[in-house]
Write an enzyme that holds these catalytic residues in place. Structure first.
Site, PDB file in Angstrom:
ATOM      1  N   LYS A  47     -11.041  -3.276  -3.313  1.00 14.20           N
ATOM      2  CA  LYS A  47     -11.920  -2.104  -3.417  1.00 14.20           C
ATOM      3  C   LYS A  47     -11.170  -0.907  -3.957  1.00 14.20           C
ATOM      4  CE  LYS A  47     -13.744  -2.810   0.937  1.00 14.20           C
ATOM      5  NZ  LYS A  47     -12.771  -2.381   1.914  1.00 14.20           N
ATOM      6  N   LYS A  54       0.825  -1.220   0.000  1.00 11.41           N
ATOM      7  CA  LYS A  54       0.000   0.000   0.000  1.00 11.41           C
ATOM      8  C   LYS A  54       0.854   1.263   0.000  1.00 11.41           C
ATOM      9  CE  LYS A  54      -4.402  -1.730   1.395  1.00 11.41           C
ATOM     10  NZ  LYS A  54      -5.712  -1.391   1.839  1.00 11.41           N
ATOM     11  N   LYS A 103      -5.037  -9.744  -6.012  1.00 13.04           N
ATOM     12  CA  LYS A 103      -6.340 -10.011  -5.381  1.00 13.04           C
ATOM     13  C   LYS A 103      -7.362  -8.933  -5.780  1.00 13.04           C
ATOM     14  CE  LYS A 103      -6.549  -7.526  -1.107  1.00 13.04           C
ATOM     15  NZ  LYS A 103      -7.605  -7.266  -0.208  1.00 13.04           N
TER      16      LYS A 103
END
Ligand code: ATP
Ligand code: LTN
Length: 360
Positions: free
Chosen positions: A223, A137, A220
């Site tokens: 969102k 991230k 994966k």
């Protein structure tokens, strides 16, 4: 001492035989959460929420909307506010029942933030440096990323440990965070030679624990991925679902088979299997001699079948915001004393000065 938070009944005495009837075994505590960072997708549903729903009667459940986690990356305030209500409506629309579960918003129970500071002081940086989700991230932008993202796993540990949780049902991507939670709890307990925290276990189901992106099946489904075609949202209408499935990456081969070397078709087959609960062999037989077009049409049908009732319930729930908000308020009011009891115990053990309880 473990804090037992179930409202256990006292042993009943049978008037007839005057014998003591054994207490029913208290249900084990389950805790989990989802970030209100966007529209909930099939991965969140199949990897987490659907499993919560299926097992809810067995456990003493607490499900959270983790809005404090959602602010670890930039998010528009209006979007955060709307997403939080939408997620609450989706929890209920997916089948969570307030008879079995307490639902609440993380920031409504201030003990999470307070405990988080304390446990930050008990977590070596070396442990956080190993967290792969932080690395992906932060995208190597280490100087500008906020410290909240770095400490994200400690806040998650607090969510779980505040409620003396036994089981944490999550998708496969949370495995490492759960290991860290256990490490923090074990280290704290052994430092103070007291079982302050229950040591939780991850519950990761074999099927649906890792649904992959539709456009890049090596990543994966997420969102926060910028391409909306990479995921099926629980609120996508049938036409959108059909388009997204039709565009999903496969390969140039014809055989419809589970094969780790062919991640695109395997991901779609896994979704199909999770929805139909058939075996791999049954599915391969069903599509033997058929092409991707037939398979994708069948998958679309299963998805529409599964999502339509959820969407119908969602539309009813989201149009009645006062009821939704009162469910969240009640949930927060019910869980706050549990979190407070753990926090008080932690403060006492580490030597923070407290006022006497109960006015004494
Ligand atoms: P974000 O992209 O904002 O990080 P996310 O889509 O990864 O969000 P989370 O809110 O982090 O979703 O996760 C909520 C739950 O859904 C967790 O239990 C997580 O393990 C599970 N989950 C998330 N993505 C998947 C996936 N692709 N397959 C299976 N489970 C998933
Ligand atoms: N980090 C989790 C969300 C989350 C969570 C939790 C999950 C925050 N606190 C406690 C289970 C238990 C994620 O899914 N990304």
């Amino acid at each position: 001492m473990l804090i037992e938070t179930n409202n256990e009944e006292k042993p009943a005495v049978s008037a007839k035989a005057n014998t003591v009837v054994p207490k029913p075994q208290a249900k084990k505590r389950v805790f989990s959460g989802v970030q209100p960072t966007g529209n909930i997708h099939l991965g969140n549903y199949l990897g987490a929420i659907r499993n919560w729903v299926n097992a809810q009667a067995e456990f003493d459940n607490i499900f959270c909307i983790v809005d404090l986690h959602a602010i670890t990356l930039p998010i528009d305030p209006k979007e955060l506010h709307t997403n939080t209500r939408k997620l609450a409506a989706l929890y209920l629309a997916c089948g969570l029942d307030t008879h079995y579960c307490k639902l609440f918003v993380q920031s409504h129970v201030h003990q999470h933030a307070e405990m988080s500071w304390i446990l930050n002081c008990f977590t070596p940086m070396g442990w956080l440096n190993r967290m792969t989700q932080f690395k992906s991230k932060a995208e190597s932008d280490l100087d500008s990323v906020d410290t909240g993202l770095y400490c994200y796993p400690v806040l998650m540990a607090c969510d779980i440990l505040l409620y003396q949780t036994h089981y944490v049902p999550v998708g496969d991507d949370q495995r490492q965070h759960l290991e860290l939670t256990r490490d923090i709890a074990q280290r704290f307990n052994s430092t103070y030679k007291q079982n302050v925290f229950t040591i939780p276990e991850a519950q990761i189901r074999e099927m649906g624990a890792r649904i992959m992106s539709l456009d890049d099946p090596t990543k994966k489904m997420s969102k926060s991925e910028s391409n909306p075609n990479s995921r099926i949202s629980l609120l996508d209408d049938p036409k959108t679902i059909k388009q997204k499935v039709a565009r999903a990456t496969t390969d140039s081969q014809r055989l419809i088979a589970f094969d780790p070397e062919r991640p695109g078709i395997t991901n779609l087959l896994t979704i199909y299997q999770t929805l139909t609960r058939q075996s791999q062999q049954e599915i391969e037989q069903e599509f033997a001699g058929k092409g991707y077009g037939d398979f994708k049409a069948a998958l679309t049908e299963r998805l529409v079948e599964a999502l339509t009732p959820i969407q119908q319930r969602y539309n009813e729930l989201i149009s009645d915001l006062p009821t939704l908000e009162s469910i969240l308020k009640q949930g927060a009011d019910e869980v706050r004393p549990i979190a407070e009891a753990t926090l008080q115990q932690v403060k006492q053990v580490i030597g923070l000065l407290q006022y006497p309880q109960n006015g004494s």
